[in-house]
Design a protein around this motif. Structure first.
Motif, PDB file in Angstrom:
ATOM      1  N   PHE A  19       0.859  -1.195   0.000  1.00  9.72           N
ATOM      2  CA  PHE A  19       0.000   0.000   0.000  1.00  9.72           C
ATOM      3  C   PHE A  19       0.888   1.235   0.000  1.00  9.72           C
ATOM      4  O   PHE A  19       1.913   1.274   0.699  1.00  9.72           O
ATOM      5  CB  PHE A  19      -0.877  -0.016   1.258  1.00  9.72           C
ATOM      6  N   THR A  20       0.501   2.231  -0.796  1.00  3.18           N
ATOM      7  CA  THR A  20       1.252   3.485  -0.799  1.00  3.18           C
ATOM      8  C   THR A  20       0.292   4.667  -0.869  1.00  3.18           C
ATOM      9  O   THR A  20      -0.684   4.636  -1.621  1.00  3.18           O
ATOM     10  CB  THR A  20       2.219   3.560  -1.994  1.00  3.18           C
ATOM     11  N   THR A  21       0.578   5.701  -0.116  1.00  2.69           N
ATOM     12  CA  THR A  21      -0.155   6.952  -0.178  1.00  2.69           C
ATOM     13  C   THR A  21       0.833   8.098  -0.361  1.00  2.69           C
ATOM     14  O   THR A  21       1.959   8.042   0.165  1.00  2.69           O
ATOM     15  CB  THR A  21      -1.030   7.172   1.069  1.00  2.69           C
ATOM     16  N   TYR A  22       0.395   9.108  -1.121  1.00  9.92           N
ATOM     17  CA  TYR A  22       1.291  10.192  -1.497  1.00  9.92           C
ATOM     18  C   TYR A  22       0.699  11.541  -1.084  1.00  9.92           C
ATOM     19  O   TYR A  22      -0.508  11.762  -1.201  1.00  9.92           O
ATOM     20  CB  TYR A  22       1.490  10.219  -3.016  1.00  9.92           C
ATOM     21  N   CYS A  23       1.568  12.436  -0.656  1.00 12.88           N
ATOM     22  CA  CYS A  23       1.149  13.796  -0.322  1.00 12.88           C
ATOM     23  C   CYS A  23       1.985  14.788  -1.103  1.00 12.88           C
ATOM     24  O   CYS A  23       3.218  14.632  -1.197  1.00 12.88           O
ATOM     25  CB  CYS A  23       1.319  14.060   1.172  1.00 12.88           C
ATOM     26  N   ASN A  24       1.322  15.800  -1.627  1.00  6.60           N
ATOM     27  CA  ASN A  24       2.013  16.851  -2.361  1.00  6.60           C
ATOM     28  C   ASN A  24       1.560  18.205  -1.871  1.00  6.60           C
ATOM     29  O   ASN A  24       0.363  18.470  -1.758  1.00  6.60           O
ATOM     30  CB  ASN A  24       1.719  16.740  -3.858  1.00  6.60           C
ATOM     31  N   SER A  25       2.536  19.060  -1.606  1.00 11.43           N
ATOM     32  CA  SER A  25       2.242  20.390  -1.088  1.00 11.43           C
ATOM     33  C   SER A  25       2.456  21.440  -2.170  1.00 11.43           C
ATOM     34  O   SER A  25       3.324  21.305  -3.030  1.00 11.43           O
ATOM     35  CB  SER A  25       3.147  20.693   0.100  1.00 11.43           C
ATOM     36  N   SER A  26       1.670  22.494  -2.092  1.00  9.96           N
ATOM     37  CA  SER A  26       1.820  23.599  -3.038  1.00  9.96           C
ATOM     38  C   SER A  26       3.017  24.483  -2.662  1.00  9.96           C
ATOM     39  O   SER A  26       3.481  25.291  -3.468  1.00  9.96           O
ATOM     40  CB  SER A  26       0.540  24.445  -3.071  1.00  9.96           C
ATOM     41  N   THR A  27       3.505  24.335  -1.442  1.00 10.60           N
ATOM     42  CA  THR A  27       4.648  25.132  -0.994  1.00 10.60           C
ATOM     43  C   THR A  27       5.660  24.235  -0.289  1.00 10.60           C
ATOM     44  O   THR A  27       5.352  23.110   0.091  1.00 10.60           O
ATOM     45  CB  THR A  27       4.214  26.241  -0.027  1.00 10.60           C
ATOM     46  N   THR A  28       6.843  24.734  -0.126  1.00 11.92           N
ATOM     47  CA  THR A  28       7.884  23.984   0.577  1.00 11.92           C
ATOM     48  C   THR A  28       7.522  23.855   2.054  1.00 11.92           C
ATOM     49  O   THR A  28       7.098  24.819   2.688  1.00 11.92           O
ATOM     50  CB  THR A  28       9.242  24.707   0.438  1.00 11.92           C
ATOM     51  N   LEU A  29       7.677  22.657   2.569  1.00  7.82           N
ATOM     52  CA  LEU A  29       7.328  22.384   3.958  1.00  7.82           C
ATOM     53  C   LEU A  29       8.565  22.371   4.846  1.00  7.82           C
ATOM     54  O   LEU A  29       9.653  22.001   4.406  1.00  7.82           O
ATOM     55  CB  LEU A  29       6.632  21.025   4.052  1.00  7.82           C
ATOM     56  N   SER A  30       8.390  22.747   6.089  1.00  7.80           N
ATOM     57  CA  SER A  30       9.489  22.623   7.043  1.00  7.80           C
ATOM     58  C   SER A  30       9.534  21.200   7.595  1.00  7.80           C
ATOM     59  O   SER A  30      10.600  20.680   7.919  1.00  7.80           O
ATOM     60  CB  SER A  30       9.319  23.626   8.181  1.00  7.80           C
ATOM     61  N   ASN A  31       8.391  20.585   7.718  1.00  2.00           N
ATOM     62  CA  ASN A  31       8.346  19.202   8.160  1.00  2.00           C
ATOM     63  C   ASN A  31       6.986  18.611   7.800  1.00  2.00           C
ATOM     64  O   ASN A  31       6.074  19.340   7.409  1.00  2.00           O
ATOM     65  CB  ASN A  31       8.579  19.085   9.669  1.00  2.00           C
ATOM     66  N   ILE A  32       6.875  17.316   7.906  1.00  2.00           N
ATOM     67  CA  ILE A  32       5.613  16.657   7.636  1.00  2.00           C
ATOM     68  C   ILE A  32       5.416  15.549   8.664  1.00  2.00           C
ATOM     69  O   ILE A  32       6.374  14.877   9.053  1.00  2.00           O
ATOM     70  CB  ILE A  32       5.534  16.130   6.192  1.00  2.00           C
ATOM     71  N   ASP A  83      -3.536  -3.074   9.703  1.00  2.00           N
ATOM     72  CA  ASP A  83      -3.168  -1.827   9.026  1.00  2.00           C
ATOM     73  C   ASP A  83      -4.383  -1.031   8.564  1.00  2.00           C
ATOM     74  O   ASP A  83      -4.250   0.127   8.156  1.00  2.00           O
ATOM     75  CB  ASP A  83      -2.294  -2.115   7.805  1.00  2.00           C
ATOM     76  N   VAL A  84      -5.564  -1.638   8.627  1.00  2.00           N
ATOM     77  CA  VAL A  84      -6.781  -0.979   8.148  1.00  2.00           C
ATOM     78  C   VAL A  84      -6.989   0.345   8.878  1.00  2.00           C
ATOM     79  O   VAL A  84      -6.825   0.437  10.093  1.00  2.00           O
ATOM     80  CB  VAL A  84      -7.992  -1.902   8.349  1.00  2.00           C
ATOM     81  N   GLY A  85      -7.360   1.365   8.124  1.00  2.00           N
ATOM     82  CA  GLY A  85      -7.611   2.685   8.690  1.00  2.00           C
ATOM     83  C   GLY A  85      -7.350   3.743   7.646  1.00  2.00           C
ATOM     84  O   GLY A  85      -7.135   3.441   6.467  1.00  2.00           O
ATOM     85  N   THR A  86      -7.371   4.979   8.082  1.00  2.00           N
ATOM     86  CA  THR A  86      -7.095   6.101   7.192  1.00  2.00           C
ATOM     87  C   THR A  86      -5.779   6.741   7.603  1.00  2.00           C
ATOM     88  O   THR A  86      -5.562   7.017   8.786  1.00  2.00           O
ATOM     89  CB  THR A  86      -8.225   7.139   7.243  1.00  2.00           C
ATOM     90  N   TYR A  87      -4.913   6.956   6.629  1.00  2.00           N
ATOM     91  CA  TYR A  87      -3.600   7.518   6.876  1.00  2.00           C
ATOM     92  C   TYR A  87      -3.583   8.965   6.403  1.00  2.00           C
ATOM     93  O   TYR A  87      -3.928   9.264   5.252  1.00  2.00           O
ATOM     94  CB  TYR A  87      -2.534   6.701   6.162  1.00  2.00           C
ATOM     95  N   PHE A  88      -3.206   9.852   7.292  1.00  2.00           N
ATOM     96  CA  PHE A  88      -3.169  11.291   7.003  1.00  2.00           C
ATOM     97  C   PHE A  88      -1.739  11.802   7.048  1.00  2.00           C
ATOM     98  O   PHE A  88      -0.961  11.430   7.935  1.00  2.00           O
ATOM     99  CB  PHE A  88      -3.962  12.087   8.046  1.00  2.00           C
ATOM    100  N   CYS A  89      -1.437  12.678   6.115  1.00  2.00           N
ATOM    101  CA  CYS A  89      -0.229  13.476   6.248  1.00  2.00           C
ATOM    102  C   CYS A  89      -0.653  14.867   6.714  1.00  2.00           C
ATOM    103  O   CYS A  89      -1.783  15.300   6.468  1.00  2.00           O
ATOM    104  CB  CYS A  89       0.533  13.567   4.941  1.00  2.00           C
ATOM    105  N   ALA A  90       0.254  15.539   7.393  1.00  2.00           N
ATOM    106  CA  ALA A  90      -0.016  16.898   7.869  1.00  2.00           C
ATOM    107  C   ALA A  90       1.281  17.663   7.769  1.00  2.00           C
ATOM    108  O   ALA A  90       2.257  17.323   8.441  1.00  2.00           O
ATOM    109  CB  ALA A  90      -0.529  16.871   9.305  1.00  2.00           C
ATOM    110  N   GLY A  91       1.277  18.688   6.936  1.00  2.00           N
ATOM    111  CA  GLY A  91       2.495  19.434   6.677  1.00  2.00           C
ATOM    112  C   GLY A  91       2.490  20.788   7.339  1.00  2.00           C
ATOM    113  O   GLY A  91       1.430  21.364   7.622  1.00  2.00           O
ATOM    114  N   SER A  92       3.673  21.270   7.563  1.00  2.00           N
ATOM    115  CA  SER A  92       3.813  22.593   8.158  1.00  2.00           C
ATOM    116  C   SER A  92       4.852  23.394   7.410  1.00  2.00           C
ATOM    117  O   SER A  92       5.909  22.878   7.077  1.00  2.00           O
ATOM    118  CB  SER A  92       4.218  22.476   9.623  1.00  2.00           C
ATOM    119  N   ALA A  93       4.510  24.667   7.158  1.00  2.00           N
ATOM    120  CA  ALA A  93       5.476  25.548   6.507  1.00  2.00           C
ATOM    121  C   ALA A  93       6.169  26.417   7.527  1.00  2.00           C
ATOM    122  O   ALA A  93       7.061  27.179   7.202  1.00  2.00           O
ATOM    123  CB  ALA A  93       4.789  26.414   5.463  1.00  2.00           C
TER     124      ALA A  93
END
Lengths: 113, 114
Positions: A19-32, A83-93
């Motif tokens: 399983f793979t999930t991808y996150c893309n940000s519109s701006t450069t992140l300091s961390n994720i 592993d069932v569930g929802t995986y979230f990314c959360a980014g910070s600028a």
């Protein structure tokens, strides 16, 4: 405004498949950060990535942060029912606390019966 | 056990009523947050507080109010001005500082307007 796009919205896999999930940000992140939310539950922190090109592993989970710090991925090898569930990314600028976290919409991992 | 506690787990509200959701933590965290989660969407920030007696609006603060009179407590009031309040509400806390730190979430309150 700043956005974090996460794909796919759902992924159906047979137990044992990857399983793979991808996150893309519109701006450069300091961390994720990455979180997992079980059905009916609350998000639980998995990991934080800070450095460009960083790769971290937790057993069957591999987390990557892109060289440009605009994208990230979570890969699970040989999925299990736990592993069932929802995986979230959360980014910070920014660097000041979690109020600047921008959340992806999540990818729901579904194991086919 | 250290943790963050939300109550109630389920809440039903009649249209036109205000309701207050409770959030208490004993993790000694300075920062506390309220998020709203709708099906198929990520978390959206309603309010946050980094210190007692101070709080800031998040992205969707309209129709909500908060208070932070104690470090341990950050109650959220959903007012009658909130046009679509049915949602899953999550409270979180973390250490405040110059770098992002892990957020700990409560079990959530599922609010339904009847």
């Amino acid at each position: 405004g700043q956005q974090v796009m996460q794909i796919p919205q759902y992924q159906h896999v047979q137990e044992g498949e990857d399983f793979t999930t991808y996150c893309n940000s519109s701006t450069t992140l300091s961390n994720i950060q990455w979180y997992k939310q079980r059905p009916g539950g609350h998000p639980v922190f998995l990991i934080q990535l800070v450095k460009s090109g960083e790769v971290k592993k937790q057993k069957r989970l591999t987390f990557q942060f892109g060289e440009a710090k605009k994208n990230s991925s979570l890969h699970i090898t040989a999925t299990q029912t736990t592993d069932v569930g929802t995986y979230f990314c959360a980014g910070s600028a920014g660097f000041n606390s979690n109020y600047q976290l921008i959340w992806g919409a999540g990818t729901k991992l579904i194991i086919k019966p | 056990d250290g943790g963050i506690t939300q109550s109630p787990k389920y809440l039903f509200r009649k249209e036109g009523q205000n309701v207050t959701l409770s959030c208490e933590q004993n993790l000694n965290h300075d920062a506390m947050y309220w998020y709203r989660q709708d099906p198929g969407q990520g978390l959206r920030l309603i309010y946050y507080s980094q210190i007692v007696n101070d709080f800031q609006k998040g992205d969707i603060a309209e129709g909500y109010s908060v208070s932070r009179e104690k470090k341990e407590s950050f109650p959220l009031t959903v007012t009658s001005a909130q046009k679509n309040p049915t949602a899953f509400y999550l409270c979180a806390s973390s250490f405040a500082g110059t770098t992002n730190t892990e957020a700990f979430f409560g079990q959530g309150t599922r609010l339904t307007v009847v």
